[in-house]
Design a protein around this motif. Structure first.
Motif, PDB file in Angstrom:
ATOM      1  N   ILE A  44       0.926  -1.041  -0.139  1.00  0.00           N
ATOM      2  CA  ILE A  44       0.059  -0.030  -0.052  1.00  0.00           C
ATOM      3  C   ILE A  44       0.885   1.238  -0.035  1.00  0.00           C
ATOM      4  N   HIS A  45       0.661   2.151   1.126  1.00  0.00           N
ATOM      5  CA  HIS A  45       1.564   3.195   1.140  1.00  0.00           C
ATOM      6  C   HIS A  45       3.054   3.178   1.323  1.00  0.00           C
ATOM      7  N   CYS A  46       3.566   1.995   1.818  1.00  0.00           N
ATOM      8  CA  CYS A  46       4.908   1.814   2.306  1.00  0.00           C
ATOM      9  C   CYS A  46       5.544   1.648   1.201  1.00  0.00           C
ATOM     10  N   VAL A  47       6.261   2.776   0.544  1.00  0.00           N
ATOM     11  CA  VAL A  47       6.967   2.643  -1.012  1.00  0.00           C
ATOM     12  C   VAL A  47       8.396   2.645  -0.758  1.00  0.00           C
ATOM     13  N   GLY A  48       8.882   2.385   0.391  1.00  0.00           N
ATOM     14  CA  GLY A  48      10.493   2.114   0.437  1.00  0.00           C
ATOM     15  C   GLY A  48      11.157   3.338   0.679  1.00  0.00           C
ATOM     16  N   PRO A  49      12.480   3.359   0.531  1.00  0.00           N
ATOM     17  CA  PRO A  49      13.327   2.064   0.101  1.00  0.00           C
ATOM     18  C   PRO A  49      13.254   1.223   1.425  1.00  0.00           C
ATOM     19  N   TYR A  50      13.446  -0.192   0.757  1.00  0.00           N
ATOM     20  CA  TYR A  50      13.332  -1.418   1.629  1.00  0.00           C
ATOM     21  C   TYR A  50      14.428  -1.851   2.224  1.00  0.00           C
ATOM     22  N   PHE A  51      15.493  -1.277   2.041  1.00  0.00           N
ATOM     23  CA  PHE A  51      16.798  -1.632   2.793  1.00  0.00           C
ATOM     24  C   PHE A  51      17.568  -0.432   3.120  1.00  0.00           C
ATOM     25  N   LEU A  52      18.383  -0.445   4.384  1.00  0.00           N
ATOM     26  CA  LEU A  52      19.032   0.466   4.905  1.00  0.00           C
ATOM     27  C   LEU A  52      20.429  -0.121   5.176  1.00  0.00           C
ATOM     28  N   ALA A  53      21.618   0.500   4.631  1.00  0.00           N
ATOM     29  CA  ALA A  53      22.960   0.156   4.781  1.00  0.00           C
ATOM     30  C   ALA A  53      23.316   1.089   6.010  1.00  0.00           C
ATOM     31  N   GLU A  54      23.980   0.380   6.959  1.00  0.00           N
ATOM     32  CA  GLU A  54      24.249   0.977   8.263  1.00  0.00           C
ATOM     33  C   GLU A  54      25.384   0.049   8.864  1.00  0.00           C
ATOM     34  N   ASP A  55      26.488   0.688   9.180  1.00  0.00           N
ATOM     35  CA  ASP A  55      27.552   0.027   9.686  1.00  0.00           C
ATOM     36  C   ASP A  55      28.002  -1.238   9.254  1.00  0.00           C
ATOM     37  N   SER A  56      27.890  -1.226   7.743  1.00  0.00           N
ATOM     38  CA  SER A  56      28.445  -2.174   6.985  1.00  0.00           C
ATOM     39  C   SER A  56      27.540  -3.371   6.948  1.00  0.00           C
ATOM     40  N   VAL A  57      26.251  -3.354   7.403  1.00  0.00           N
ATOM     41  CA  VAL A  57      25.240  -4.363   7.328  1.00  0.00           C
ATOM     42  C   VAL A  57      24.152  -3.667   6.394  1.00  0.00           C
ATOM     43  N   LEU A  58      23.492  -4.764   5.696  1.00  0.00           N
ATOM     44  CA  LEU A  58      22.225  -4.260   5.214  1.00  0.00           C
ATOM     45  C   LEU A  58      21.079  -4.772   5.766  1.00  0.00           C
ATOM     46  N   TYR A  59      20.202  -3.914   6.061  1.00  0.00           N
ATOM     47  CA  TYR A  59      19.135  -4.070   6.967  1.00  0.00           C
ATOM     48  C   TYR A  59      17.830  -4.196   6.120  1.00  0.00           C
ATOM     49  N   ALA A  60      16.992  -5.137   6.217  1.00  0.00           N
ATOM     50  CA  ALA A  60      15.541  -5.146   5.411  1.00  0.00           C
ATOM     51  C   ALA A  60      14.631  -4.241   6.450  1.00  0.00           C
ATOM     52  N   LEU A  61      13.789  -3.609   6.088  1.00  0.00           N
ATOM     53  CA  LEU A  61      13.047  -2.631   6.703  1.00  0.00           C
ATOM     54  C   LEU A  61      11.290  -2.844   6.627  1.00  0.00           C
ATOM     55  N   GLY A  62      11.137  -4.273   6.308  1.00  0.00           N
ATOM     56  CA  GLY A  62       9.849  -4.668   6.288  1.00  0.00           C
ATOM     57  C   GLY A  62       8.762  -4.126   5.110  1.00  0.00           C
ATOM     58  N   GLY A  63       7.542  -4.070   5.505  1.00  0.00           N
ATOM     59  CA  GLY A  63       6.638  -3.521   4.733  1.00  0.00           C
ATOM     60  C   GLY A  63       5.230  -3.260   5.374  1.00  0.00           C
ATOM     61  N   ALA A  64       4.222  -3.260   4.448  1.00  0.00           N
ATOM     62  CA  ALA A  64       2.801  -2.934   5.449  1.00  0.00           C
ATOM     63  C   ALA A  64       2.439  -4.191   6.079  1.00  0.00           C
ATOM     64  N   ASN A  65       2.307  -4.054   7.309  1.00  0.00           N
ATOM     65  CA  ASN A  65       2.039  -5.067   8.197  1.00  0.00           C
ATOM     66  C   ASN A  65       3.006  -6.327   8.026  1.00  0.00           C
ATOM     67  N   ARG A  66       4.333  -6.129   7.587  1.00  0.00           N
ATOM     68  CA  ARG A  66       5.338  -6.911   7.297  1.00  0.00           C
ATOM     69  C   ARG A  66       6.456  -6.762   8.508  1.00  0.00           C
ATOM     70  N   GLY A  67       6.730  -7.242   9.507  1.00  0.00           N
ATOM     71  CA  GLY A  67       7.638  -6.726  10.539  1.00  0.00           C
ATOM     72  C   GLY A  67       8.969  -7.602  10.341  1.00  0.00           C
ATOM     73  N   ALA A  68      10.101  -6.832   9.767  1.00  0.00           N
ATOM     74  CA  ALA A  68      11.441  -7.321   9.969  1.00  0.00           C
ATOM     75  C   ALA A  68      12.000  -7.101  11.320  1.00  0.00           C
ATOM     76  N   VAL A  69      12.046  -8.395  11.761  1.00  0.00           N
ATOM     77  CA  VAL A  69      12.472  -8.602  13.436  1.00  0.00           C
ATOM     78  C   VAL A  69      14.006  -8.864  13.547  1.00  0.00           C
ATOM     79  N   TYR A  70      14.865  -8.203  14.387  1.00  0.00           N
ATOM     80  CA  TYR A  70      15.764  -8.244  14.854  1.00  0.00           C
ATOM     81  C   TYR A  70      16.373  -8.037  16.242  1.00  0.00           C
ATOM     82  N   ARG A  71      17.351  -8.727  16.599  1.00  0.00           N
ATOM     83  CA  ARG A  71      17.750  -8.721  17.823  1.00  0.00           C
ATOM     84  C   ARG A  71      18.075  -7.159  18.188  1.00  0.00           C
TER      85      ARG A  71
END
Length: 235
Positions: A44-71
């Protein structure tokens, strides 16, 4: 979940909350939604970007009611006896002063061992899960400046005089000791992609909209899991 140029929402929780939610295919949290039961298979309105590069790691950021879970805290996996590290196949990378640089040095590997800290930095060795599991496991405090095993340098850290911890990006890392390797994941990967439509009933705690993983970790201090979810127009 649901990243836009404004940021992404962060919810704090626990392993049990993560496991209570239905598991989705990881690509659902990577900008490739397909499950027709969640917003008709769209973000829906969750248009990205869907990744974030931070501290040499590429993190997936989820979507609409799609939760990317991390420690929240990418904790030490094991403290290991590294006296036979060469025979296990660990690859030496030198002395570093930051976890970010250690991760860059170990790109392409899945595990990194931090050892022998001094005022100049700490030694870094790159390896794999099998190499980690091949080494004898030690009590975690052996990698926290409290050596006691008499079979390793008589229970001392000899010239590895510390400091034995490094605070970086809101995480406190143990740095090992003399032939005492503090082993971490090189890439603190996504644990699960989950359906968050019933997140409130599971007990997730909302923290607002953020633009960095560092700030998300600070916001979730005291929790063990963080879900990156739907953005708002602020942030």
């Amino acid at each position: 979940e649901c990243p836009t140029s404004a940021g992404f929402e962060v919810f704090c929780g626990s392993e049990s909350m993560m496991n209570a939610a239905p598991t989705l295919a990881v690509q659902e949290c990577e900008g490739l939604p397909s499950n027709p039961n969640i917003h008709g298979g769209s973000n829906i309105h969750c248009v990205g970007p869907y990744f974030l590069a931070e501290d040499s790691v590429l993190y997936a950021l989820g979507g609409a009611n799609r939760g990317a879970v991390y420690r929240v805290d990418p904790s030490i996996l094991k403290c290991v006896d590294t006296r036979l590290r060469d025979s296990y196949g660990w690859s030496p990378r030198g002395v570093f002063q930051t976890i970010r640089d250690a991760r860059v040095a170990c790109a392409g590997y899945t595990r990194m061992s931090l050892e022998c800290p001094t005022s100049a930095g700490f030694e870094v060795f790159c390896g794999s899960e099998s190499m980690m599991n091949a080494a004898p496991t030690l009590a975690v405090q052996e990698c926290e400046g409290l050596p006691s095993n008499p079979n390793i340098h008589g229970g001392s850290n000899i010239h590895c005089v510390g400091p034995y911890f490094l605070a970086e990006d809101s995480v406190l890392y143990a740095l090992g000791g003399a032939n005492r390797g503090a082993v971490y994941r090189v890439d603190p990967s996504i644990l699960k992609c989950v359906d968050t439509r019933l997140r409130d009933s599971y007990g997730w705690s909302p923290r607002g909209v953020f633009q960095t993983i560092r700030d998300a970790r600070v916001a979730c201090a005291g929790y063990t899991r963080m879900s990156l979810e739907c953005p708002t127009s602020a942030g």
